[in-house]
Write a protein that holds these residues in place. Structure first.
Motif, short mmCIF file in Angstrom:
data_model
loop_
_atom_site.label_atom_id
_atom_site.label_comp_id
_atom_site.label_asym_id
_atom_site.label_seq_id
_atom_site.Cartn_x
_atom_site.Cartn_y
_atom_site.Cartn_z
N UNK A 1 29.38 -15.67 43.93
CA UNK A 1 28.83 -16.83 42.69
C UNK A 1 28.85 -15.74 41.33
N UNK A 2 29.79 -15.80 40.68
CA UNK A 2 29.57 -14.92 39.51
C UNK A 2 30.83 -13.90 39.46
N UNK A 3 31.46 -13.87 38.55
CA UNK A 3 32.56 -12.81 38.37
C UNK A 3 32.51 -11.93 37.35
N UNK A 4 31.24 -11.51 36.93
CA UNK A 4 31.11 -10.57 36.02
C UNK A 4 31.37 -9.26 36.30
N UNK A 5 30.81 -8.36 35.74
CA UNK A 5 31.00 -6.88 36.19
C UNK A 5 30.25 -6.60 37.55
N UNK A 6 29.02 -7.00 37.78
CA UNK A 6 28.22 -6.91 39.09
C UNK A 6 29.05 -7.35 40.49
N UNK A 7 29.63 -9.00 40.06
CA UNK A 7 30.24 -9.53 41.27
C UNK A 7 31.50 -8.73 41.40
N UNK B 1 39.39 4.24 34.60
CA UNK B 1 39.72 3.00 33.59
C UNK B 1 40.28 3.66 32.15
N UNK B 2 39.96 4.89 32.13
CA UNK B 2 40.30 5.48 30.74
C UNK B 2 41.94 5.83 30.80
N UNK B 3 42.06 6.42 32.09
CA UNK B 3 43.46 6.80 32.22
C UNK B 3 44.19 5.75 32.33
N UNK B 4 43.91 4.52 32.79
CA UNK B 4 44.72 3.25 32.39
C UNK B 4 44.75 2.59 31.13
N UNK B 5 44.19 3.19 30.41
CA UNK B 5 44.05 2.65 29.11
C UNK B 5 43.05 1.22 28.76
N UNK C 1 29.19 4.33 17.82
CA UNK C 1 27.84 4.15 18.58
C UNK C 1 27.28 5.15 19.41
N UNK C 2 27.79 6.28 19.57
CA UNK C 2 27.15 7.51 20.13
C UNK C 2 28.16 8.17 21.02
N UNK C 3 27.82 9.45 21.21
CA UNK C 3 28.40 10.41 21.89
C UNK C 3 28.91 10.04 23.20
N UNK C 4 28.17 9.20 23.85
CA UNK C 4 28.55 8.54 25.38
C UNK C 4 28.94 7.09 25.35
N UNK C 5 29.18 6.52 24.25
CA UNK C 5 29.33 5.23 24.27
C UNK C 5 31.00 5.02 24.43
N UNK C 6 31.39 4.05 25.48
CA UNK C 6 32.68 3.34 25.58
C UNK C 6 32.86 1.96 25.28
N UNK C 7 33.93 1.67 25.09
CA UNK C 7 34.28 -0.04 24.89
C UNK C 7 35.51 -0.19 25.69
N UNK C 8 35.64 -1.45 26.00
CA UNK C 8 36.90 -1.92 26.65
C UNK C 8 38.00 -1.77 25.51
N UNK C 9 39.43 -1.76 25.97
CA UNK C 9 40.34 -1.56 24.93
C UNK C 9 41.37 -2.95 25.49
N UNK C 10 41.75 -3.69 24.67
CA UNK C 10 41.61 -4.05 23.19
C UNK C 10 40.65 -4.95 23.06
N UNK C 11 39.61 -5.25 24.06
CA UNK C 11 38.35 -5.96 23.87
C UNK C 11 37.52 -5.47 24.95
N UNK C 12 36.22 -5.74 24.89
CA UNK C 12 35.23 -5.64 25.88
C UNK C 12 35.67 -6.20 27.09
N UNK D 1 38.35 -6.25 28.55
CA UNK D 1 39.58 -5.66 29.33
C UNK D 1 39.13 -5.12 30.78
N UNK D 2 37.74 -4.78 30.68
CA UNK D 2 37.33 -4.15 31.87
C UNK D 2 37.00 -5.09 32.94
N UNK D 3 36.59 -6.43 32.77
CA UNK D 3 36.62 -7.39 33.60
C UNK D 3 37.94 -7.80 34.13
N UNK D 4 38.86 -7.93 33.40
CA UNK D 4 40.26 -8.47 33.29
C UNK D 4 40.88 -7.39 34.51
N UNK D 5 40.78 -6.38 34.23
CA UNK D 5 41.41 -5.22 34.88
C UNK D 5 40.86 -5.28 36.39
N UNK D 6 39.30 -5.57 36.46
CA UNK D 6 38.67 -5.64 37.81
C UNK D 6 39.06 -6.82 38.36
#
Length: 312
Positions: free
Chosen positions: A6-12, A74-78, A86-97, A99-104
């Motif tokens: 129940x729940x399809x966010x990044x944890x689920x 994920x980076x290799x897949x774009x 936002x910081x040296x270790x900051x990442x974002x989904x592309x073209x939107x945040x 995108x990471x959940x969509x790919x999963x």
């Protein structure tokens, strides 16, 4: 096993992917219209064209080796890119945040627009009402803690109490677009009075279009003004942003307010919850830490606990 999540966010999603790879049949149910949750991206038509806003999580970091490995893939897949503003270790989904959940979600069985209102033990299995008539061998709750309480309370008092101990701070968010660039050299503002975070969303990697800003109030201000009208909140947040600019703001072409009742969580350190006898569990950032990485790791932790007996 046949497992419901129940729940399809990044944890689920994280938990489902690992369980599916381990040979289980997994079905996810989410009340949202599509991938995103607190990693949502909203796209809006405006007088200057399509404008996008990451109005939930603004970026994420990767510190755990397993999560860093996933991010590299994920980076290799774009799907993700670094965002130095936002910081040296900051990442974002592309073209939107989101995108990471969509790919999963691509290789998973996800049913959207499916609000689970109750979970019932039936004939040695689990039924999710009203979204599924079939029975599942196991069920996992992967929602924010406040929502998990309602689902878990009739089933497991201990798990429900754990969720109840993890309140989330609210966050009022304004999404604003302008026809022209505003007079701010920085793409990111942090801790400026009532503004906890503000970012030029259009400056993130993979973005295009009009000048777009996401302005998020501090938890304290959001809590004090939780029931205010969205338009009034946008006015106040825009005024605060104007106070940081070196020239008056141009006229806004898009003005949207969004209230996150459950934003940054006060987390436990369980990692995940699992009753192997009854086959019920819970995952989420509230079980590890208030970060995207923590939510992903929570899902992996529970999947490992479920899969480990099969490896012996």
């Amino acid at each position: 096993m046949k497992i419901a999540i129940v729940g399809a966010g990044i944890a689920g999603m994280s938990c489902a992917s690992a369980l599916q790879a381990g040979g289980h049949a997994v079905a996810l149910f989410d009340k949202g219209r599509g991938p995103g949750g607190r990693m949502a991206t909203r796209r809006v038509e405006s007088a200057t064209g399509l404008v996008a806003f990451d109005h939930g999580a603004q970026y994420f970091t990767a510190r755990d080796p397993a999560f860093s490995h996933a991010v590299a893939q994920w980076s290799a897949a774009g799907v993700v890119a670094r965002w130095p503003a936002a910081g040296e270790d900051a990442w974002v989904g592309t073209p939107g945040m989101n995108a990471l959940v969509k790919a999963s979600a691509q290789d998973l069985d996800v049913t959207w627009n499916s609000r689970v209102e109750a979970i019932a033990s039936v004939d040695g299995g689990w039924r999710l009402a009203p979204v599924s008539e079939g029975l599942f061998d196991a069920v996992i709750v992967a929602t924010p803690a406040e929502q998990a309480v309602g689902l878990l309370a009739p089933l497991d008092a201990t798990m429900a109490a754990a969720a109840r101990d993890c309140p989330s701070a609210p966050c009022w968010t304004a999404m604003v677009a302008f026809a022209d660039r505003i007079a701010l050299a920085e793409d990111v503002l942090r801790d400026r009075g009532m503004i906890g975070w503000a970012a030029r969303n259009s400056a993130k990697p993979g973005r295009s279009g009009a000048e777009a800003w996401v302005i998020q109030a501090t938890p304290e201000w959001s809590r004090a003004h939780l029931e205010d009208a969205a338009e009034d909140v946008v006015d106040v947040l825009l005024s605060a942003l104007a106070g940081e600019a070196t020239a008056p703001l141009p006229e806004a072409t898009v003005r949207i307010g969004h209230r996150w009742r459950y934003a940054r969580v006060h987390a436990r350190d369980d990692g995940a919850l699992w009753d192997a006898h009854r086959k019920i569990g819970a995952v989420g950032d509230w079980l590890l830490g208030p970060r995207v990485e923590s939510a992903w790791m929570s899902g992996q932790t529970l999947a490992d606990r479920i899969l480990r007996p099969a490896r012996v």
